[in-house]
Write an enzyme that holds these catalytic residues in place. Structure first.
Site, PDB file in Angstrom:
ATOM      1  N   GLY A  11      38.084   7.027  27.341  1.00 20.38           N
ATOM      2  CA  GLY A  11      37.532   6.458  28.565  1.00 20.38           C
ATOM      3  C   GLY A  11      37.084   7.534  29.537  1.00 20.38           C
ATOM      4  O   GLY A  11      36.081   7.377  30.233  1.00 20.38           O
ATOM      5  N   ASP A  74      43.360  16.858  36.013  1.00 21.55           N
ATOM      6  CA  ASP A  74      44.692  16.305  36.210  1.00 21.55           C
ATOM      7  C   ASP A  74      44.596  15.409  37.424  1.00 21.55           C
ATOM      8  O   ASP A  74      44.142  15.842  38.491  1.00 21.55           O
ATOM      9  CB  ASP A  74      45.738  17.402  36.418  1.00 21.55           C
ATOM     10  CG  ASP A  74      47.149  16.851  36.233  1.00 21.55           C
ATOM     11  OD1 ASP A  74      47.380  16.154  35.225  1.00 21.55           O
ATOM     12  OD2 ASP A  74      48.009  17.105  37.085  1.00 21.55           O
ATOM     13  N   GLY A 164      45.471   3.087  33.358  1.00 22.23           N
ATOM     14  CA  GLY A 164      46.457   3.613  34.290  1.00 22.23           C
ATOM     15  C   GLY A 164      46.807   2.605  35.378  1.00 22.23           C
ATOM     16  O   GLY A 164      47.122   1.443  35.104  1.00 22.23           O
ATOM     17  N   TYR A 165      46.736   3.047  36.619  1.00 18.68           N
ATOM     18  CA  TYR A 165      47.126   2.216  37.758  1.00 18.68           C
ATOM     19  C   TYR A 165      45.966   1.396  38.314  1.00 18.68           C
ATOM     20  O   TYR A 165      46.114   0.744  39.366  1.00 18.68           O
ATOM     21  CB  TYR A 165      47.698   3.103  38.880  1.00 18.68           C
ATOM     22  CG  TYR A 165      48.982   3.801  38.504  1.00 18.68           C
ATOM     23  CD1 TYR A 165      50.215   3.183  38.659  1.00 18.68           C
ATOM     24  CD2 TYR A 165      48.962   5.101  37.980  1.00 18.68           C
ATOM     25  CE1 TYR A 165      51.396   3.815  38.320  1.00 18.68           C
ATOM     26  CE2 TYR A 165      50.139   5.751  37.627  1.00 18.68           C
ATOM     27  CZ  TYR A 165      51.365   5.102  37.795  1.00 18.68           C
ATOM     28  OH  TYR A 165      52.529   5.740  37.438  1.00 18.68           O
TER      29      TYR A 165
END
Length: 220
Positions: A11, A74, A164-165
């Site tokens: 992604g 990151d 993820g979130y």
């Protein structure tokens, strides 16, 4: 020119590819994006104490293994109520790296009784580009760019896109075309199309900030 993206997440590669195409047009055809995962490379141990340190650590590791220019990021979620946590531990907040569902459940349980006024948060991204000396014809080149997306934590997951979130994060900057939600209803990142999310995301900002350096170093 081959550019390795230091990730096992396809992604992220698609997101970078979309932004490079938008910013560089047909010139982006001169860059072949490849993930570290597709090359069978391991994820390096993230021992840094900041997003920047971890991004550079990952980019350096892959660049040294492959001898190719490498892009690494990151990223993490910083929740004000949790004292800037989960931060660099975002991907392994529940104790298992990459278990999105467990991470969401844990964060929501920690925020269970917090009212809307105390649910502010933001995503941060550090994007590192490392180009080996064998490519530059001299010293190894390193550069880091940053991006931030501000918003808040929703009371529950909404939306099917992203990772993820994304299902519990409501960005402050909302798309003008509310595709995926009712008019005047704030969308989570997971309700946004890739185009909508790329326009405002922390990673999208960091990539766009990095484009001039990619262009100058790899396409000239």
């Amino acid at each position: 020119m081959k550019l390795i993206v230091a990730t096992h997440n396809e992604g992220k590669l698609a997101e970078i590819q979309t932004i490079l195409k938008a910013d560089l047009g047909s010139r982006s055809d001169g860059i072949q994006l490849v993930t570290a995962g597709s090359l069978g490379l391991p994820d390096p141990v993230e021992t840094g104490v900041s997003f920047e340190e971890n991004a550079l650590l990952k980019a350096r590791d892959v660049a040294e293994r492959t001898g190719e220019p490498t892009l690494a990021d990151d990223s993490g979620l910083i929740v004000d109520f949790l004292g800037a946590a989960p931060g660099i531990l975002s991907a392994r907040w529940s104790g298992v790296h990459g278990d999105d569902e467990a991470n969401l459940r844990l964060l929501l349980s920690q925020m269970k009784d917090i009212p809307d006024s105390g649910r502010s948060a933001h995503f941060t991204c550090a994007m590192a580009l490392v180009v080996p000396g064998s490519v530059t014809g001299g010293k190894r080149y390193e550069h880091v760019e940053f991006g931030i997306m501000r918003g808040s934590i929703n009371h529950g997951p909404v939306g099917e896109h992203g990772f993820g979130y994304d299902p519990i994060f409501v960005p402050t900057a909302q798309p003008k075309d509310q595709v995926g939600g009712a008019d005047n209803n704030e969308l989570t990142s997971a309700q946004m199309s890739p185009r909508q999310k790329n326009a405002i995301s922390h990673r999208g900002q960091a990539i766009r900030n990095m484009v001039p350096f990619i262009d100058d170093l790899l396409l000239q």
